[in-house]
Design a protein around this motif. Structure first.
Motif, mmCIF file in Angstrom:
data_model
loop_
_atom_site.group_PDB
_atom_site.id
_atom_site.type_symbol
_atom_site.label_atom_id
_atom_site.label_comp_id
_atom_site.label_asym_id
_atom_site.label_seq_id
_atom_site.Cartn_x
_atom_site.Cartn_y
_atom_site.Cartn_z
ATOM 1 N N LYS A 61 -57.395 61.802 0.890
ATOM 2 C CA LYS A 61 -57.379 61.328 -0.497
ATOM 3 C C LYS A 61 -56.166 61.887 -1.241
ATOM 4 C CE LYS A 61 -59.145 59.106 -3.912
ATOM 5 N NZ LYS A 61 -58.817 57.688 -3.978
ATOM 6 N N ASN A 107 -61.408 64.666 4.797
ATOM 7 C CA ASN A 107 -61.377 63.459 3.968
ATOM 8 C C ASN A 107 -60.678 63.736 2.651
ATOM 9 O OD1 ASN A 107 -62.639 61.937 5.871
ATOM 10 N ND2 ASN A 107 -64.652 62.020 4.921
ATOM 11 N N GLN A 108 -60.857 64.928 2.108
ATOM 12 C CA GLN A 108 -60.189 65.299 0.858
ATOM 13 C C GLN A 108 -58.671 65.315 1.043
ATOM 14 O OE1 GLN A 108 -61.568 65.575 -2.094
ATOM 15 N NE2 GLN A 108 -59.637 66.020 -3.069
#
Length: 56
Positions: free
Chosen positions: A21, A17-18
């Motif tokens: 982002k 998920n990072q």
């Protein structure tokens, strides 16, 4: 004669998920720098898709 087949290993996520982002932030930076570029609408769509991937 009995033949056994091994099941494929479980698929692992390639991106975290990072990562999504960070990619979204990079695309936003590009969009701001190239607002007049005809391809910017495709980058805008990518930006929004990356945002929905982060929320999952």
């Amino acid at each position: 004669m009995t033949t056994t087949t091994a099941e494929p290993a479980r698929a692992r996520a390639v991106l975290s998920n990072q990562d999504f982002k960070l990619l979204q932030e990079a695309v936003l930076f590009y969009l701001k720098a190239h607002e007049d570029d005809p391809i910017s609408s495709q980058y805008s769509n990518l930006y929004h898709r990356l945002g929905s991937a982060v929320r999952r």
